[in-house]
Scaffold this motif. Structure first.
Motif, PDB file in Angstrom:
ATOM      1  N   VAL A 156     -31.445  -6.482  63.043  1.00 59.01           N
ATOM      2  CA  VAL A 156     -30.299  -6.737  62.728  1.00 59.01           C
ATOM      3  C   VAL A 156     -31.083  -7.946  62.504  1.00 59.01           C
ATOM      4  CG1 VAL A 156     -28.751  -8.132  63.895  1.00 59.01           C
ATOM      5  CG2 VAL A 156     -29.092  -5.939  65.215  1.00 59.01           C
ATOM      6  N   LEU A 157     -32.126  -8.665  62.743  1.00 56.82           N
ATOM      7  CA  LEU A 157     -32.579  -9.806  62.350  1.00 56.82           C
ATOM      8  C   LEU A 157     -33.590  -9.577  60.730  1.00 56.82           C
ATOM      9  CD1 LEU A 157     -34.676 -11.181  64.868  1.00 56.82           C
ATOM     10  CD2 LEU A 157     -32.260 -12.127  64.295  1.00 56.82           C
ATOM     11  N   SER A 158     -33.831  -8.367  60.459  1.00 57.73           N
ATOM     12  CA  SER A 158     -34.343  -8.037  59.169  1.00 57.73           C
ATOM     13  C   SER A 158     -33.385  -7.848  58.681  1.00 57.73           C
ATOM     14  CB  SER A 158     -35.064  -6.467  59.217  1.00 57.73           C
ATOM     15  OG  SER A 158     -35.760  -6.369  58.401  1.00 57.73           O
ATOM     16  N   MET A 163     -29.514 -10.240  54.034  1.00 60.06           N
ATOM     17  CA  MET A 163     -28.426 -10.741  53.694  1.00 60.06           C
ATOM     18  C   MET A 163     -28.974 -12.856  53.478  1.00 60.06           C
ATOM     19  SD  MET A 163     -25.591  -9.071  56.585  1.00 60.06           S
ATOM     20  CE  MET A 163     -24.674 -10.789  55.793  1.00 60.06           C
ATOM     21  N   ILE A 164     -29.514 -12.700  53.442  1.00 65.87           N
ATOM     22  CA  ILE A 164     -29.527 -14.313  53.654  1.00 65.87           C
ATOM     23  C   ILE A 164     -30.626 -14.188  52.170  1.00 65.87           C
ATOM     24  CG2 ILE A 164     -30.765 -16.073  54.810  1.00 65.87           C
ATOM     25  CD1 ILE A 164     -30.114 -15.671  57.143  1.00 65.87           C
ATOM     26  N   SER A 165     -31.650 -13.248  52.061  1.00 69.86           N
ATOM     27  CA  SER A 165     -32.475 -13.445  51.429  1.00 69.86           C
ATOM     28  C   SER A 165     -31.889 -13.149  49.702  1.00 69.86           C
ATOM     29  CB  SER A 165     -33.491 -12.502  51.289  1.00 69.86           C
ATOM     30  OG  SER A 165     -34.123 -13.015  50.229  1.00 69.86           O
ATOM     31  N   THR A 166     -30.684 -12.076  50.470  1.00 71.13           N
ATOM     32  CA  THR A 166     -29.924 -12.040  49.127  1.00 71.13           C
ATOM     33  C   THR A 166     -28.481 -13.319  48.483  1.00 71.13           C
ATOM     34  OG1 THR A 166     -29.851  -9.469  49.159  1.00 71.13           O
ATOM     35  CG2 THR A 166     -28.430  -9.983  48.445  1.00 71.13           C
ATOM     36  N   LEU A 167     -27.617 -13.532  50.159  1.00 69.03           N
ATOM     37  CA  LEU A 167     -26.853 -14.451  49.396  1.00 69.03           C
ATOM     38  C   LEU A 167     -27.839 -16.353  49.074  1.00 69.03           C
ATOM     39  CD1 LEU A 167     -24.340 -14.065  53.002  1.00 69.03           C
ATOM     40  CD2 LEU A 167     -24.216 -13.784  50.449  1.00 69.03           C
ATOM     41  N   ASP A 168     -29.184 -16.403  49.404  1.00 75.19           N
ATOM     42  CA  ASP A 168     -29.873 -16.878  48.449  1.00 75.19           C
ATOM     43  C   ASP A 168     -29.956 -16.824  47.074  1.00 75.19           C
ATOM     44  OD1 ASP A 168     -29.661 -18.781  50.692  1.00 75.19           O
ATOM     45  OD2 ASP A 168     -32.137 -17.768  51.715  1.00 75.19           O
TER      46      ASP A 168
END
Length: 311
Positions: A156-158, A163-168
Motif C-alpha cells: 500500500v505504501l509503495s 501515486m505521490i511520485s506520479t502526482l509530483d
C-alpha cells in the motif's frame, strides 16, 4: 557254629541291611531336601539378580530418557526464544529434570523411591513440551500473519509512493507548462527615430546623423496565465559587433545562469491584457553603422526581438 547263633547272625545281618537301607533312604531324602533348598535359593538369587539388572536397566533407561527429554525441552525452548516467546514454566521444568538426573545418577536408591514420580514428571514434561510446541506453532502463525500485514502495508505504501511520485511528476509537468505559458511575449517591436529637431520617423533604416534619440515601442500580448503584477522589462540594443550599448542608465540583470548588461529598463503594470510599452533612449555617442538588434527580457526570459539598420 550252632544253628541259633547262625540264626542270630543272620537276623543281625538282616537288621543291619534294613538299617543301611533306611539310612540310605534318609540320606537320599536329606540330599533331596538340601538340593531342593539349594535350587530354590539359587533361583531366588537369580531372580533377585535379574530384578537388580532390570532395575539398573530401568534406571539407565530412565536416565537416558531424562537426558533425551532435557535435550528436547531445551531445543523446544530455543525454538520458542527464536520465535520471540518465553515459557518460564518450561525453563523451570528443564532445571528440575536436570536436578533429578544428577540425583538419579549419584544415588541408585533414589531411583526406587522416585521412579514413578519421575515418570509423572516426564509425562508432565511431555505435556509442557507439547504446549510449548503449540505455542511455537501459534507464534509462527502470528509472525506469518504479521509478515503478511507488513507486506500488505508495504504494498500500500509503495502504491501511495508511486501515486505521490506520479502526482509530483504531473505537478512538475503542469508547473512547467504553466511556467512556459506564463512567459510574456513582446510583439510588433518598432523603432522610431527622433531627430535633433524633434522630428519622428518610423522605419527600419535610419541615417546615423538623423538619430538624436530613439523610441522603442511594442505591445505585451494578452496572457491569462501570467501573474497580474508590475513587470520589469530589460531592453538590450546590440550593435553589429555584438557589443551591448550601455550608458549611465544601464545596469545588469540575470538571464538563466548568465549576467547580462541592459541598455534601458522600464516597468509596466500588467493585468493579463494587451499592454502597449514605449521606451525612449538617447545614446551617448553615435550609432555604429549596421544592423542593431533589440532584445526585450522579462522575468528571466527573452520575450521578443526586433531590429533597425543604421547607415
Amino acid at each position: 557254629m550252632s544253628p541259633e547263633k547262625k540264626q542270630v547272625v543272620k537276623e543281625t545281618k538282616n537288621n543291619n541291611k534294613v538299617w543301611i537301607i533306611v539310612l540310605a533312604v534318609v540320606l537320599l531324602a536329606i540330599n533331596g531336601i538340601q538340593g531342593f533348598f539349594n535350587y530354590k535359593q539359587n533361583d531366588e538369587i537369580k531372580q533377585k539378580e535379574q530384578i537388580i539388572v532390570q532395575k539398573d536397566a530401568q534406571r539407565d533407561s530412565l536416565t537416558a530418557a531424562l537426558t533425551a527429554k532435557i535435550e528436547e525441552l531445551k531445543a523446544t525452548s530455543a525454538k520458542l526464544e527464536e520465535a520471540g516467546g518465553k515459557n518460564a514454566e518450561l525453563e523451570a521444568q528443564i532445571a528440575q529434570l536436570e536436578e533429578m538426573k544428577v540425583k538419579l545418577e549419584k544415588d541408585a536408591k533414589y531411583f526406587k523411591s522416585q521412579y514413578y514420580s519421575i515418570k509423572g514428571e516426564i509425562n508432565n514434561a511431555n505435556k509442557l513440551k507439547a504446549d510449548a510446541e503449540k505455542q511455537v506453532a501459534d507464534l509462527k502463525i502470528q509472525l506469518a500473519q504479521q509478515d503478511t500485514i507488513i507486506n500488505n502495508q508495504k504494498t500500500v505504501l509503495s502504491q501511495k509512493d508511486q501515486m505521490i511520485s506520479t502526482l509530483d511528476q504531473e505537478k512538475a509537468e503542469l508547473a512547467k507548462k504553466v511556467a512556459v505559458a506564463s512567459v510574456l511575449k513582446a510583439e510588433n517591436i518598432k523603432v522610431i527615430a527622433v531627430s535633433s529637431k524633434g522630428k519622428e520617423k518610423i522605419g527600419d533604416v535610419y541615417k546615423a546623423k538623423a538619430i538624436e534619440q530613439i523610441k522603442i515601442v511594442f505591445t505585451i500580448a494578452e496572457n491569462k496565465v501570467a501573474q497580474k503584477n508590475t513587470k520589469d522589462l530589460y531592453i538590450r540594443i546590440v550593435e553589429p559587433d555584438g557589443a551591448t550599448i550601455t550608458g549611465s542608465s544601464s545596469g545588469e540583470f540575470k538571464y538563466g545562469t548568465q549576467t547580462l548588461f541592459y541598455t534601458a529598463k522600464t516597468s509596466v503594470l500588467y493585468n493579463g491584457v494587451i499592454s502597449p510599452v514605449s521606451v525612449s533612449y538617447t545614446k551617448e555617442g553615435p550609432y555604429k553603422v549596421g544592423k542593431q538588434t533589440i532584445e526585450v527580457y522579462a522575468e528571466g526570459s527573452l520575450i521578443g526581438t526586433g531590429s533597425f539598420v543604421v547607415e
